[in-house]
Write a protein that holds these residues in place. Structure first.
Motif, PDB file in Angstrom:
ATOM      1  N   ILE A 195       1.591   1.689   1.204  1.00 11.69           N
ATOM      2  CA  ILE A 195       2.401   0.751   0.412  1.00 11.69           C
ATOM      3  C   ILE A 195       1.831   0.521  -0.987  1.00 11.69           C
ATOM      4  O   ILE A 195       2.392  -0.237  -1.769  1.00 11.69           O
ATOM      5  N   GLN A 231       8.249   1.579  -0.173  1.00 11.75           N
ATOM      6  CA  GLN A 231       7.450   1.578   1.046  1.00 11.75           C
ATOM      7  C   GLN A 231       7.149   0.160   1.528  1.00 11.75           C
ATOM      8  O   GLN A 231       7.074  -0.093   2.732  1.00 11.75           O
ATOM      9  N   TYR A 232       6.973  -0.759   0.590  1.00  9.13           N
ATOM     10  CA  TYR A 232       6.690  -2.164   0.938  1.00  9.13           C
ATOM     11  C   TYR A 232       7.880  -2.763   1.690  1.00  9.13           C
ATOM     12  O   TYR A 232       7.716  -3.401   2.736  1.00  9.13           O
TER      13      TYR A 232
END
Length: 258
Positions: free
Chosen positions: A220, A245-246
């Protein structure tokens, strides 16, 4: 345009026309600054104590919309990480006499069986905001709105200390399966700064190498070619969150706890 006293009178004596009865919101608004976890508090008018920012639910709002409105009014921020975490329903949590005392000090007559003198169940929300971006604001029922170090909040009104502790426990549990930090840190940060945030929330020291390995393993973070300048030691690299991604990690979860 109504003056403040008239606005207060209208809210107190006619608010039940616009707001849901017996339901309130208390917001635990966290920020992170100078390696300290902060919480936003308001100073109650004619009272030496402080309180969490709170509010009521308008009849045309959902609970989440009301919480978002309270957050926006207190910080000036939109689209913030905001989560409901607990319902507080102790029978004796309300303090009618204190409310009536406040109204008397303002010279406001409270009608019999007023909606604000009834029992209220409060829904707790916690928010994570960027300390630098927030603009704390008070309103008619508070004298000032300020950040406090979490360990220096003192005795708050009603059950607000309990509400903060419950929010903190929820955040600690969240760290076991979801990322945290995007709303609390500046856009660019170092690994030690991120670790300090986690340690502050968890209340314990984490091993530096294990922390870095685990955070990088989540995928992330994006490491930048820039370094933090101005320190006495070797300048650490700067990182930023990979938002795609977070957000995926928020939905799907992470493996492993702290």
């Amino acid at each position: 345009m109504m003056d403040q006293k008239q606005e207060m009178y209208e809210f107190v004596n006619r608010g039940d026309e616009h707001y849901m009865a017996h339901i309130s919101i208390d917001s635990v608004i966290f920020g992170f600054h100078a390696n300290q976890l902060k919480v936003l508090l308001v100073k109650i008018r004619h009272d030496d104590r402080w309180a969490l920012p709170g509010g009521f639910v308008r009849k045309e709002e959902t609970m989440e919309e009301a919480a978002d409105r309270v957050l926006r009014e207190r910080t000036g921020l939109n689209n913030i990480f905001l989560r409901q975490f607990h319902v507080f329903s102790d029978i004796h949590r309300s303090n009618t006499e204190k409310f009536l005392e406040l109204m008397r000090s303002e010279g406001i007559e409270v009608k019999k069986n007023n909606w604000l003198t009834q029992r209220f169940i409060s829904v707790g929300f916690y928010a994570l905001v960027n300390y630098e971006d927030a603009i704390p604001s008070s309103n008619w029922d508070s004298e000032v709105c300020e950040w406090f170090d979490l360990q220096n909040v003192g005795e708050l009104i009603l059950d607000h200390n309990k509400i903060i502790e419950s929010a903190l426990e929820t955040m600690r549990r969240q760290l076991n399966f979801q990322p945290i930090g995007y709303n609390l840190l500046p856009e660019k940060f170092t690994m030690p700064e991120l670790q300090r945030l986690y340690e502050t929330i968890l209340g314990k020291t984490l091993d530096r190498r294990n922390f870095q390995r685990k955070m990088l393993g989540y995928g992330i973070l994006d490491r930048l070619e820039e370094r933090r300048k101005g320190g006495a030691h070797k300048a650490p690299y700067l990182y930023k969150f990979n938002l795609e991604q977070y957000q995926k990690a928020l939905k799907e979860g992470l493996q492993g706890g702290w």
